[in-house]
Design a protein around this motif. Structure first.
Motif, PDB file in Angstrom:
ATOM      1  N   ALA A 473       0.823  -1.206   0.000  1.00 50.51           N
ATOM      2  CA  ALA A 473       0.000   0.000   0.000  1.00 50.51           C
ATOM      3  C   ALA A 473       0.858   1.257   0.000  1.00 50.51           C
ATOM      4  CB  ALA A 473      -0.940  -0.004   1.206  1.00 50.51           C
ATOM      5  N   GLU A 474       1.963   1.242   0.726  1.00 49.54           N
ATOM      6  CA  GLU A 474       2.859   2.405   0.738  1.00 49.54           C
ATOM      7  C   GLU A 474       3.448   2.648  -0.645  1.00 49.54           C
ATOM      8  OE1 GLU A 474       3.249   4.565   3.182  1.00 49.54           O
ATOM      9  OE2 GLU A 474       1.744   3.396   4.283  1.00 49.54           O
ATOM     10  N   GLY A 475       3.772   1.566  -1.342  1.00 52.16           N
ATOM     11  CA  GLY A 475       4.279   1.716  -2.702  1.00 52.16           C
ATOM     12  C   GLY A 475       3.225   2.273  -3.649  1.00 52.16           C
ATOM     13  N   VAL A 476       1.976   1.827  -3.491  1.00 52.81           N
ATOM     14  CA  VAL A 476       0.889   2.339  -4.333  1.00 52.81           C
ATOM     15  C   VAL A 476       0.661   3.824  -4.060  1.00 52.81           C
ATOM     16  CG1 VAL A 476      -1.570   2.133  -4.862  1.00 52.81           C
ATOM     17  CG2 VAL A 476      -0.204   0.070  -4.502  1.00 52.81           C
ATOM     18  N   LYS A 477       0.748   4.242  -2.793  1.00 52.18           N
ATOM     19  CA  LYS A 477       0.602   5.660  -2.453  1.00 52.18           C
ATOM     20  C   LYS A 477       1.671   6.500  -3.130  1.00 52.18           C
ATOM     21  CE  LYS A 477      -1.343   4.698   2.112  1.00 52.18           C
ATOM     22  NZ  LYS A 477      -1.093   4.744   3.575  1.00 52.18           N
ATOM     23  N   PHE A 478       2.898   5.990  -3.142  1.00 55.70           N
ATOM     24  CA  PHE A 478       3.994   6.710  -3.793  1.00 55.70           C
ATOM     25  C   PHE A 478       3.734   6.858  -5.293  1.00 55.70           C
ATOM     26  CE2 PHE A 478       7.973   6.487  -6.216  1.00 55.70           C
ATOM     27  CZ  PHE A 478       8.612   7.632  -5.744  1.00 55.70           C
TER      28      PHE A 478
END
Length: 519
Positions: A473-478
């Motif tokens: 999810a953190e990667g998708v936010k980035f």
């Protein structure tokens, strides 16, 4: 030259008269409605609207019957073509007219009490609460006089604390005056009547405060309503994972087709830069998933060929599962049907995707729902794929590239140019805008959206493994931050779009014909 194309792609010869019949059936239906609104006797138009497609088909079948007996004696191939043309034309006019006549309703013009069930979750508007309902019948002396079929109406309630409690499945008694949809009468305005009727809507009504009450609740759910519930669960998962603001709005639009959270600013930004198509979950996104699954599973059936039918079945099953999570919206269902048929056509050894395959897909889809022909998403999806099939290779060969990375980027640019070349006339016709930086925008946006979509699917599949899911999810936010930042930057470039372009229907068709090759 055109005759050569029709000979090499026989389904085009069936699709053309079918679409012609659908257009004529649609035009005649709305002409009939206009005549009835002017108090012209209904029998005059009803006879032709009901029986003319039948007679056209009968003439076509009689000609086919005649060709069968005379084919061995005379050269009458043109008679065979004429008979097939008449059959398909009459079929198109008949099925479109039959579907449109489903919305026929005896509007009395007087206020009465009706029973209706809210079929979808109410939608908050600026000044009212919109409920899409199924009208079950008229209430007289405490009893419901049910009609022969249910009709879809749009009920508008005032926004207050009482109406805020309404939910899908509530059965209501309302006192109101049902009205047929009307336009404002302004020149070149949006044709609301045609839009609503083609979507299956019969009419509208405003329900004042105190003129309604809940008399029950329908707990049964259709397949689409169950899918809508799962769509809400996915949106709830996104919120729990920390997505918010524009990131949540864009991710919801990209993956489950929910565009309610998109602000007007972000919609305008994507429109100006020529990237608004990525916010409409349709053929582009389903195509990404199809391409990934096809590539991964093809690695297996290239080694074990007997696995191919089962692999294609898995692809179709996954696509329909994804469509279910998006709430089974019409645009996604159309795209999944299209790629499911293309997957089935891949069983043939060579050239599974051709113009003939695309025409066959459109033909079968229009037989199921002829009114999809008038949907902007349907038109853009098929025109984009047709343009890619016809112009991608000539465009790609214009610039020979030796390096592998260079070929990848030039191939991506060639696909974008081909798609934009075919859809530009329709975009200008419907939206009166042309984005000048579309090529540069899509060169960055398409790979980013592809990675975001793939990552989001993996994120959903990892729901049981929370710590890995949070990491993804953190990667998708980035990635979403990068996408939105890039789009805002392109919007600020000089001459990002040309607005105020006005095209008529014949001009749009002519420009489309000129941009696509005829060989």
């Amino acid at each position: 030259m055109i005759n050569n194309i029709l000979q090499r792609h026989p389904f085009l010869r069936l699709l053309m008269p079918l679409t012609g019949g659908i257009i004529c059936g649609d035009a005649y239906f709305f002409r009939q409605r206009a005549e009835l609104s002017l108090n012209i006797p209904e029998e005059t138009s009803y006879l032709f609207s009901t029986f003319s497609p039948v007679w056209i088909c009968l003439v076509g079948f009689l000609l086919l019957f005649l060709v069968y007996f005379l084919s061995g004696k005379y050269r009458i191939h043109w008679l065979y073509g004429l008979s097939v043309f008449l059959c398909c034309f009459g079929l198109g006019a008949g099925i479109s007219g039959k579907r449109l006549h489903r919305v026929d309703f005896p509007f009395s013009g007087d206020a009465a009490v009706y029973q209706a069930v809210i079929s979808e979750q109410p939608e908050m508007k600026e000044k009212s609460l919109l409920c899409r309902v199924q009208l079950e019948g008229r209430v007289e002396k405490g009893a419901v006089q049910r009609s022969d079929r249910e009709h879809t109406f749009l009920f508008y309630f005032p926004k207050d604390s009482i109406t805020a409690s309404l939910s899908r499945g509530d059965r209501l008694w309302v006192r109101t005056r049902l009205t047929s949809p009307v336009n404002n009468g302004n020149p070149d305005e949006f044709d609301y009547i045609r839009y609503l009727v083609r979507k299956g809507g019969t009419g509208t009504a405003y329900i004042p405060a105190g003129h309604w009450r809940i008399v029950g609740h329908d707990a049964s759910r259709t397949l689409r309503q169950i899918a809508s519930d799962y769509q809400e669960k996915v949106l709830g998962l996104y919120r729990r994972l920390g997505f918010q603001g524009d990131n949540l709005a864009v991710l919801s639009a990209l993956t489950v087709g929910d565009k309610e959270n998109l602000s007007e600013d972000i919609r305008e930004t994507y429109s100006i830069t020529g990237a608004s198509h990525v916010l409409a979950l349709s053929g582009l996104h389903i195509g990404f998933l199809y391409a990934l699954l096809f590539f991964l599973l093809s690695l297996i059936w290239k080694r074990w060929s007997y696995f191919k039918p089962f692999g294609l079945f898995l692809i179709i099953l996954f696509l329909w599962g994804f469509a279910f999570l998006t709430g089974l919206s019409s645009s996604v269902v159309r795209s999944v049907i299209m790629f499911s048929l293309l997957a089935i056509s891949s069983l043939q050894p060579e050239k599974p995707l051709t113009l003939n395959t695309l025409a066959a897909t459109a033909f079968l889809m229009l037989l199921y729902n002829p009114l999809w022909l008038f949907d902007v998403g349907f038109q853009l999806s098929f025109l984009a794929v047709a343009s890619i099939l016809l112009t991608y290779k000539p465009i790609y060969r214009l610039l020979p590239v030796k390096s592998r990375i260079g070929r990848y980027f030039w191939g991506l640019m060639s696909v974008s140019i081909a798609a934009q070349l075919g859809t530009a006339p329709l975009v200008m016709f419907y939206f009166s805008r042309f984005s000048t930086h579309f090529l540069f925008t899509n060169l960055v946006v398409i790979p980013l959206v592809t990675i975001i979509l793939y990552s989001a699917v993996v994120m959903l599949l990892l729901t049981p493994l929370h710590w890995i899911q949070n990491f993804i999810a953190e990667g998708v936010k980035f990635l979403l931050d990068a996408l939105n930042t890039f789009i805002h930057w392109v919007e600020q470039l000089p001459y990002a779009s040309i607005d105020g372009i006005w095209l008529y229907q014949l001009e749009a068709v002519s420009y489309t014909h000129l941009t696509l090759p005829t060989t």
